[in-house]
Scaffold this active site. Sequence first.
Site, PDB file in Angstrom:
ATOM      1  N   LYS A  36      -0.795 -10.151  16.465  1.00 22.48           N
ATOM      2  CA  LYS A  36      -0.085  -8.970  15.987  1.00 22.48           C
ATOM      3  C   LYS A  36       0.596  -9.329  14.666  1.00 22.48           C
ATOM      4  CE  LYS A  36       3.417  -5.714  17.857  1.00 22.48           C
ATOM      5  NZ  LYS A  36       4.296  -5.437  19.029  1.00 22.48           N
TER       6      LYS A  36
ATOM      7  N   SER B  67       3.609  -0.693  20.891  1.00 23.98           N
ATOM      8  CA  SER B  67       3.356  -0.918  19.492  1.00 23.98           C
ATOM      9  C   SER B  67       2.229  -1.913  19.220  1.00 23.98           C
ATOM     10  CB  SER B  67       4.630  -1.432  18.814  1.00 23.98           C
ATOM     11  OG  SER B  67       4.985  -2.703  19.327  1.00 23.98           O
TER      12      SER B  67
ATOM     13  N   SER C  93       5.551  -2.658  24.802  1.00 24.88           N
ATOM     14  CA  SER C  93       4.538  -2.743  23.744  1.00 24.88           C
ATOM     15  C   SER C  93       3.351  -3.644  24.008  1.00 24.88           C
ATOM     16  CB  SER C  93       5.192  -3.190  22.440  1.00 24.88           C
ATOM     17  OG  SER C  93       5.755  -2.084  21.807  1.00 24.88           O
TER      18      SER C  93
HETATM   19  N1  GLN Z   1       7.796   2.148  22.529  1.00 25.06           N
HETATM   20  C1  GLN Z   1       9.029   1.432  22.598  1.00 25.06           C
HETATM   21  C2  GLN Z   1       9.774   1.602  21.289  1.00 25.06           C
HETATM   22  O1  GLN Z   1       9.329   2.352  20.518  1.00 25.06           O
HETATM   23  C3  GLN Z   1       8.764  -0.024  22.879  1.00 25.06           C
HETATM   24  C4  GLN Z   1       8.278  -0.751  21.699  1.00 25.06           C
HETATM   25  C5  GLN Z   1       8.113  -2.222  21.943  1.00 25.06           C
HETATM   26  O2  GLN Z   1       8.041  -2.686  23.071  1.00 25.06           O
HETATM   27  N2  GLN Z   1       8.118  -2.969  20.862  1.00 25.06           N
HETATM   28  O3  GLN Z   1      10.774   1.028  21.051  1.00 25.06           O
END
Ligand code: GLN
Length: 485
Positions: A78, A153, A177
């Site tokens: 990532k 994400s 994420s």
């Molecule tokens: N979707 C969640 C957010 O927008 C989690 C994102 C993540 O785990 N980085 O914060």
Amino acid sequence: MSLTDLTIHELHERLVRREVSSVEATRAYLERIAAVDERINAFITVDAEGALRQAEAADRRLAAGKGGALTGIPLALKDIFVTEGVRTTCASKILQNFIPPYDGAAAARLKEAGAVLLGKLNMDEFAMGSSNENSAFGAVKNPWNLQCVPGGSSGGSAAAVAARQAAATLGTDTGGSIRQPAAHCGVVGLKPTYGRVSRYGVIAYASSLDQVGPMTRDVEDCALLLQAVAGHDPADSTSVDTPVPDYRAALGGDLKGVRVGLPREYFIEGLDSDVKEAVMGAITVCRELGAEIVEVSLPHTEYAVACYYLVATAEASSNLARYDGVRYGLRVDEGKGLLDMYMKSRAAGFGAEVKRRIMLGTYALSSGYYDAYYLKAQKVRTLIRRDFLEAFEKADVLLTPVAPTTAFGLGEKTADPLQMYLSDIFTIPVNLAGSCALSLPCGFTPSGLPVGLQLVGRPFGEETILRTAHAYEQATDWHRRVAPI
Ligand code: GLN
């Protein structure tokens, strides 16, 4: 079978038998990326030259009989992981030309293990999002249906594994994420216990929640990749100095004697019927494998999303203060003074969702509101953590859906941030509790979209969830289906 269809452990066998070289495997992946990534958009940066150099070194190591489980295996990271000499953007305009002078812990450990790093994967900007639509480099498409999001994400990390563009990848998980995109793309994803994997060189979003974890084709690969990155790191003061078990040795056997808990609050109205059906089917399989199914309760679940959006945004507003146009990243300077340069750089560099989070977090931390919002959220967080500890007195592992729906359409939720935030309702509580959880495929909708099953473990209970997941996986064949791309 093509080389890019092999799991890490299958490719490893062929590499050590010298039936195939790492250079051949790496070339196969680079060709696959060239063939499909125009449609998927999983990669922000492909480092073909670096990858081939690493593959040559891996082949020398394998020839000398010194290869380990990851030697010569083509992986990708990532774009939140800092990589020496390879552009690291966090999918933000503010870092679009940032070339880090060092490797973070993840890249360093994978390189030591002899892995090949193909490149850097698309994501929501600064890991803020659930659909990968908040990327300065464009949305990622779901390999099972190009009209759908891959989740976020770590959407690029999940899509790349599903579309056979890397043997496995690393993602990060702050509120879901790793697990939610893994579920939407039909791959295995593990969020380890907070402190299990070093965050050194991971661009910070919400430091008390962020964790690094593997995204793979099957559970065995997940154990292998976790093994490579887990363990204490003096460079991350929150990494915990407890021994790392042999995760692969934990796999095998049935579920006799395992108490599988179903949290009542996770099987609610609003749960998509396809998701419910697939998860119910998984419960039956676990019972047939000998598990004892018990009902548990996590009574503070309904406060988790609100609590998360106070804690996470507060931490983000502080972490993102460093992007000021001075030390690195984008600078917009019209010669009108320092404050003007700060404001213009940040206004031009951050996307809309990131700005929204900075504002929310700054507000929650401001004097006069701190007690009412941030401090209250911290107290609620403690209650959520206690819910889990109590549930784990009755159960060894909790079984839940990963997300209330399967992958949704591109653009379907972008206009309504609250709808987007609610897609993490089943994953966020685990981060607040600091525990570990794994997502693996447990079925498909009639239209061919994967459904994910979440197994939650006690803090440092990775072996138990891996063993449970492995037993389930061996009894089913969802993980063998290949995305039609
Ligand atoms: N979707 C969640 C957010 O927008 C989690 C994102 C993540 O785990 N980085 O914060």
